[in-house]
Scaffold this active site. Structure first.
Site, PDB file in Angstrom:
ATOM      1  N   GLY A   1       0.817  -1.227   0.018  1.00 42.17           N
ATOM      2  CA  GLY A   1       0.104  -0.037  -0.029  1.00 42.17           C
ATOM      3  C   GLY A   1       0.853   1.197   0.012  1.00 42.17           C
TER       4      GLY A   1
ATOM      5  CG  ASN B   1      -4.122  -7.112   4.531  1.00 39.18           C
ATOM      6  OD1 ASN B   1      -4.730  -6.759   3.499  1.00 39.18           O
ATOM      7  ND2 ASN B   1      -3.490  -8.166   4.459  1.00 39.18           N
ATOM      8  N   GLY B   2      -8.001  -6.685   4.508  1.00 37.80           N
ATOM      9  CA  GLY B   2      -8.986  -7.530   4.149  1.00 37.80           C
ATOM     10  C   GLY B   2     -10.238  -6.838   3.701  1.00 37.80           C
TER      11      GLY B   2
END
Length: 594
Positions: free
Chosen positions: A126, A200-201
């Site tokens: 990211g 995260n996800g």
């Protein structure tokens, strides 16, 4: 770069209140303890969830803001009509994007600085935003900002984050007028103190949960699904704190690898399917580290110990060390295969396998199953390099650098008035004529998404004098969108969902094209093959998406939106389960456009 700093004071009456030790020689060498396993409860119907308006986010006591964060990326005043600004995240960067990486550190006097370095190692996951939350004297202190880790943090900002416990986050997102508010970690206050979270996800039932919470009085500050988790923790009746996390996670569907921080605890959680990676390591002083990839552990000299298991909650505190409990009995793990194909760094170990070895094997399989007479093997850098090395070694053909990648392309760039064909690709990739001219070239890339970049790369190589260009793709064709934390186009935009391999070959203009065979991929993974998610290759989803989630390129995205949730619909497409429901209730569905 713009950054914000906010302090959320923890309640002194919290049942979990304990001061953090300032001792620099703090060790956590106790063995892990398995407490118990929480079996799945029968969840109430959505309408019966006990949502109450008890979530009270605390306002930051101060904010550091140097300028509009978006002005760093997008200039609003053009100097003249002859200048054209081209964003570097256009079709010329035609890859799936991993949306974030997380870090958590407990028991080190320089926790925030180590977190900063670990985020550097995860920068590939990211590049649009970064943040760190540290705990000091029972206070959660947060600094977040837009841009790269090195843009957001400096010595001055890190000095504002003392303490022995910290969590961090790097995020991929799209530009928007309020993007900064969606940069994690998030910090919120509730009646027992404060909590920070990095996620995260992607939650496939986010909208349903958000609507229920809003109907019962909850107020949201962002458009991120992560904020739902904080609300669910706040309304939970469970005790102690980690059981609130378990209670909240029982209501979540989809992918989540998360790290939480309170005044005295660090908690790591992974969803029951284990879609996204999360590993645990330990530094020589006993400090416990969680991270999305092992490359982050390597940089801060932490020794890899193991993965956080699917469905597991790990609680770290000074009193009990590391405690493990089972979040939910889980089905077979369904870990994201694209971590090995594209997302993770080659030097990482993900899901217990070396990423480098996986990609090298992908290239060897391509050389065996899709051979072609050639003079040189090259890669589309950087993600295609290891697979190209495997192909070249197996084929007995030299590998050379036929394309040189520029690592200094900014977020935007100015194109001259005289248009340059394939301008974006030419800025990033430069062909080496001495390697390519007069040669039969095999080009190895990790994947093809929309096909726009591949066609430009083929044209670039042919313009450099290549006699033949043979594309070899180190993944099966991508025919379906991802709903588990990867930013992919809608299915109708995926070229492999619309065209045959021969049609794709004609579209991108190469002399031959071959993908990694799906069956060969699973054969290579051997006994582990059943533990991976292949939804993007098969369209078979382990957790069926039942909401609108996948984004259309160029339309509204989930970052920085203002206004009601309904305004998002114009830029999203329907999930498979939602389509099936519409088929049942609307006999004219087949005549309608999705």
């Amino acid at each position: 770069m713009a950054a914000s700093a906010n302090i959320s004071t923890l309640s002194s009456s919290s049942a979990l209140s304990k001061p953090i030790s300032k001792s620099p020689s703090f060790y956590l060498n106790q063995p892990q303890k398995t407490i118990f396993c929480l079996f799945p409860k029968t969840l109430p119907k959505p309408s019966s969830f006990p949502f109450k308006p008890v979530f009270h986010p605390q306002k930051p006591q101060f904010t550091i803001s140097s300028k509009n964060p978006i002005s760093d990326f997008f200039t609003t005043n053009k100097t003249g009509p002859e200048e054209s600004f081209v964003p570097s995240f256009s079709d010329d960067d035609d890859k799936p994007r991993e949306e974030c990486g997380v870090v958590g550190i407990f028991g080190d006097p320089e926790a925030s600085r180590l977190c900063y370095l670990a985020l550097h190692a995860l920068q590939h996951r990211g590049q649009e935003g970064a943040g760190i939350v540290a705990v000091n004297n029972n206070v959660l202190q947060s600094i977040t900002g837009v841009g790269l880790v090195s843009d957001v943090f400096n010595e001055s900002k890190l000095s504002q984050l003392p303490g022995e416990m910290a969590i961090g986050h790097v995020r991929y997102s799209t530009a928007g007028s309020s993007m900064l508010k969606n940069v994690q970690p998030f910090v919120a206050g509730y009646r027992f103190g404060s909590v920070g979270v990095a996620h995260n996800g992607n939650l496939v039932n986010y909208r349903a949960l958000r609507h229920m919470l809003e109907d019962n009085g909850s107020i949201f500050n962002t458009s991120s699904d992560t904020e739902v988790v904080l609300h669910l923790i706040a309304i939970s009746k469970a005790r102690p704190f980690f059981l609130r996390i378990v209670d909240a996670c029982e209501k979540l569907e989809g992918a989540y690898s998360m790290v939480f921080v309170t005044e005295d605890k660090l908690v790591a959680v992974r969803d029951p399917h284990g879609f996204r990676p999360l590993v645990m390591g330990r530094r020589s002083n006993g400090a416990v580290v969680f991270a999305s990839e092992t490359c982050a552990l390597d940089l801060i000299e932490a020794t890899y110990e193991r993965e956080v298991n699917p469905g597991e909650v790990l609680v770290v505190d000074k009193k009990d060390g590391v405690q493990s409990l089972c979040l939910l009995p889980h089905p077979e793990p369904k870990q994201c295969i694209f971590e090995h194909i594209y997302f993770a760094l080659p030097n990482s170990v993900v899901f217990g396998r070396s990423v480098y070895e996986s990609r090298h094997a992908f290239g060897e399989i391509l050389a065996t199953e899709a051979p072609v007479d050639c003079d040189v093997v090259i890669a589309v850098p950087d993600s295609g390099v290891v697979a190209a090395l495997g192909y070249a070694a197996k084929a007995g053909v030299p590998f050379q650098q036929g394309l040189i990648r520029s690592h200094y392309v900014g977020r935007t760039f100015i194109e001259p008035s005289q248009k340059i064909r394939d301008f974006g690709v030419k800025l990033k990739l430069s062909p080496v004529r001495g390697v390519l001219e007069g040669k039969r070239v095999v080009v190895v890339d990790d994947s093809i998404v929309r096909g726009t970049t591949s066609s430009k790369i083929v044209r670039l190589i042919k313009e450099a004098g290549a006699k033949e260009v043979h594309m070899r793709i180190a993944s099966p064709p991508i025919i379906a969108s991802c709903y588990y934390g990867v930013d992919t186009p809608s299915s109708e935009e995926l070229i492999s969902n619309r065209m045959s391999v021969e049609e794709i070959r004609e579209f991108i203009g190469c002399d031959s094209l071959a993908f990694l065979p799906f069956d060969s991929l699973k054969k290579m993974l051997a006994a582990d093959s059943q533990t991976f998610c292949y939804a993007c290759f098969s369209g078979k989803y382990p957790v069926m998406p039942r909401e609108i989630k996948v984004k259309k390129v160029g339309d509204f995205l989930d970052d920085g939106l203002n206004g009601p949730m309904d305004s998002i619909d114009g830029g999203w497409v329907k999930g498979p389960r939602k389509i099936e429901i519409e088929k049942e209730i609307d006999p004219m569905y087949q005549q309608s456009k999705i």
